[in-house]
Design a protein around this motif. Structure first.
Motif, PDB file in Angstrom:
ATOM      1  N   THR A 101       0.835  -1.208   0.000  1.00  0.00           N
ATOM      2  CA  THR A 101       0.000   0.000   0.000  1.00  0.00           C
ATOM      3  C   THR A 101       0.869   1.257   0.000  1.00  0.00           C
ATOM      4  N   HIS A 102       1.956   1.215   0.727  1.00  0.00           N
ATOM      5  CA  HIS A 102       2.871   2.356   0.828  1.00  0.00           C
ATOM      6  C   HIS A 102       4.287   1.886   0.466  1.00  0.00           C
ATOM      7  N   PRO A 103       4.566   1.633  -0.801  1.00  0.00           N
ATOM      8  CA  PRO A 103       5.823   0.976  -1.184  1.00  0.00           C
ATOM      9  C   PRO A 103       7.081   1.760  -0.836  1.00  0.00           C
ATOM     10  N   ILE A 110      12.012  -0.965   5.944  1.00  0.00           N
ATOM     11  CA  ILE A 110      12.862  -2.165   5.910  1.00  0.00           C
ATOM     12  C   ILE A 110      14.328  -1.773   6.061  1.00  0.00           C
ATOM     13  N   THR A 111      14.721  -0.703   5.381  1.00  0.00           N
ATOM     14  CA  THR A 111      16.095  -0.225   5.487  1.00  0.00           C
ATOM     15  C   THR A 111      16.425   0.192   6.907  1.00  0.00           C
ATOM     16  N   THR A 229      -6.192  -3.077  10.044  1.00  0.00           N
ATOM     17  CA  THR A 229      -7.603  -3.389  10.275  1.00  0.00           C
ATOM     18  C   THR A 229      -8.226  -4.282   9.208  1.00  0.00           C
ATOM     19  N   ILE A 230      -7.449  -4.634   8.184  1.00  0.00           N
ATOM     20  CA  ILE A 230      -7.986  -5.423   7.081  1.00  0.00           C
ATOM     21  C   ILE A 230      -7.695  -6.899   7.318  1.00  0.00           C
ATOM     22  N   CYS A 270       2.538  -3.482   8.672  1.00  0.00           N
ATOM     23  CA  CYS A 270       1.496  -2.444   8.629  1.00  0.00           C
ATOM     24  C   CYS A 270       1.609  -1.599   7.363  1.00  0.00           C
ATOM     25  N   LEU A 271       2.806  -1.228   6.991  1.00  0.00           N
ATOM     26  CA  LEU A 271       2.991  -0.407   5.798  1.00  0.00           C
ATOM     27  C   LEU A 271       2.663  -1.167   4.522  1.00  0.00           C
ATOM     28  N   PHE A 272       2.772  -2.482   4.564  1.00  0.00           N
ATOM     29  CA  PHE A 272       2.425  -3.270   3.386  1.00  0.00           C
ATOM     30  C   PHE A 272       0.910  -3.386   3.227  1.00  0.00           C
ATOM     31  N   TYR A 273       0.191  -3.642   4.314  1.00  0.00           N
ATOM     32  CA  TYR A 273      -1.230  -3.961   4.216  1.00  0.00           C
ATOM     33  C   TYR A 273      -2.181  -2.815   4.570  1.00  0.00           C
TER      34      TYR A 273
END
Length: 523
Positions: A101-103, A110-111, A229-230, A270-273
């Motif tokens: 969602t927020h690539p 990750i860095t 929340t998904i 969280c940043l992925f989903y």
């Protein structure tokens, strides 16, 4: 000009990571966890395999820490291996962020996680994490068998890495879609990554889980619960929180290490989903950022404050090596803040302890149980561990301050023999040997102990029992002496044929199942 510059934006995290990696390489800080990795690297260089190391804790299996990292570090060095693994994680952030969602922010996260982990000096976990993330990239490309194999290999580096991946994947396994099928491949590989080291070396001792760490874990979980929340991803937070509470209540070898999942891994999930805005996520994930930065900064501050701590061991080491008792006795090192003594002394001198919390809590509960450390219990512990010398740092580790205070207050069985600005060395009155008479030591190294056994009687010795420890005749390697575990966890050696025997760790199927050589009773 705007479009070409935009294309280079994904490389900015990597560029900054390179700066951090080069800075760490040039600074070469004395970070505690890195010192433990260097100690294992040097042990591996001296011939210590996975089975048995005589230098720490009366004898331990290095494989219980990592099956592949000590060997890899002999090729690269521990610091370079840490830097390379960190660079690999940063490079993997590009394919990992695809579909997020927020690539872009995920790449930065990750860095940041990789760099902060590097600053804490966690070599094995960095290598395991790099391999595990490469497995996730294989998963994204539907290379499912490769994913499972990768997670198994990740577990050989650090079982925590596949355990964390499995914890994140578990909620996805209960659907009926393609994601569920992929999740089961992940869980299978993760189970192998955790299970193979467990079968080979058993469960480690307990890792502490302080209340303050639980507080931060719960604070991070609360923010992540609002961010994620998904379904089914939202179930990762309550599941991992339940695991954390269980680990807090029931001592395990994971313990506070689980906090890495919350401060380093969970924000990336969280940043992925999460579909929430970046402003919302910045607030929700703030506890994770604060805690992760605090831990890494604290480790670096300790290393920076240590000054020339590594060179401070030289006079202590030189003096100890001149003592005639040193070959058949151990040293209790009440070490300095960075725990550098774990590798500065550990090759040439047998240490009663070392730098492995799980082994320390298992073998030395006297230092962990409330009111267990007394002058009388300490005297007994010194005798059981064949300690002839106690070296106390002028600035001991926080968890060693009670022991340091006890020694410095004066004990009738400890005689001060030397001191300088960094160390005070005490001689133990009437120390017990590792190898008692009539057995004699012919030769010793971190990986082997050669003994002369003059008769066929059983001989108790102050070496930790281990299912991989064997005693083979130096004349005929097909002839084994029997090694039995005593009631207090040490060994008794009995050679049916007197002569010279080499004690060493030997990985074998017989060792895995705990079987004794032919002619010996079962342990």
């Amino acid at each position: 000009m705007a479009k070409p510059l935009w294309r280079w934006r994904p490389l900015l995290p990597m560029a900054l990571a390179v700066v951090a990696i080069v800075s760490l390489w040039l600074a070469h800080p004395t970070v505690g966890d890195l010192q433990a990795a260097i100690a294992r690297e040097e042990a591996a260089r001296s011939g210590v395999g996975l089975g048995y190391w005589f230098g720490w804790y009366g004898g331990v299996s290095p494989g219980s820490y990592s099956l592949i990292v000590p060997a890899l570090s002999t090729v690269t060095g521990s610091l370079l291996l840490l830097c390379l693994a960190t660079a690999a994680i940063v490079g993997l952030s590009i394919p990992l962020s695809k579909g997020a969602t927020h690539p872009t922010v995920l790449m930065w996260a990750i860095t940041a996680a990789a760099v902060l982990n590097m600053l804490s000096g966690r070599v094995a976990f960095s290598v395991g994490a790099a391999i595990a993330l490469a497995s996730i990239v294989a998963l994204k490309r539907n290379l499912l068998p490769l994913t499972a194999i990768g997670l198994l290999v990740a577990g050989l580096a650090s079982p925590l890495a596949p355990a964390f991946v499995g914890l994140a994947a578990l909620p996805f396994a209960f659907g009926k879609d393609a994601r569920a099928r992929k999740a089961w491949w992940v869980l299978g590989g993760g189970a192998l990554g955790v299970g193979v080291p467990f079968v080979m070396f058993g469960a480690p001792g307990a890792q502490g889980f302080p209340v303050t760490t639980l507080f931060w874990v719960l604070a991070i979980a609360a923010g992540a619960a609002f961010a994620l929340t998904i379904p089914p991803a939202r179930w990762i937070v309550p599941l991992s929180t339940g695991v954390a509470i269980l680990m807090f209540l029931v001592p395990t070898g994971i313990g506070s290490n689980l906090s890495r999942f919350f401060c380093l891994v969970l924000p990336c999930i969280c940043l992925f989903y999460s579909k929430k805005s970046l402003k919302f996520l910045a607030i929700a994930l703030a506890p994770a950022v604060v805690y992760a930065v605090f831990v890494a900064s604290a480790d670096q501050v300790v290393g920076a404050d240590s000054g020339q701590s590594e060179t401070s061991y030289t006079p202590l080491q030189s003096l100890l090596l001149t003592q005639p008792e040193i070959e058949n006795h151990r040293v209790e090192l009440v070490d300095a803040q960075t725990h550098a003594g774990a590798h500065k002394l550990g090759l040439d001198i047998k240490l009663a302890r070392g730098w492995e919390n799980q082994s320390d809590s298992r073998y030395n509960p006297i230092f962990y149980e409330k009111d267990a450390l007394t002058p009388e219990s300490y005297r007994q512990w010194l005798a059981e561990n064949a300690v002839a010398f106690v070296a106390v740092s002028a600035e001991p580790l926080r968890q060693l301050k009670n022991e340091a205070a006890l020694v410095k207050d004066g004990l009738p069985y400890l005689d001060r023999m030397w001191g300088n600005d960094d160390w005070t060395l005490y001689r133990v009155e009437d120390p017990q040997p590792i190898v008692p008479l009539p057995l004699t030591i012919v030769d010793s190294s971190p990986s082997k102990l050669i003994l002369n056994v003059p008769n066929a009687q059983p001989h108790p010795m102050q070496l930790r029992y281990n299912k991989y420890l064997v005693a083979r005749s130096t004349v005929d390697e097909s002839v084994f002496a029997c090694i039995q575990e005593t009631e207090d966890g040490w060994i008794a050696l009995q050679a049916m044929v007197p002569g010279e025997y080499t004690l060493e760790g030997l990985l074998s199927v017989r060792g895995v199942v705990g079987a004794q050589p032919d002619g010996c009773g079962e342990s």
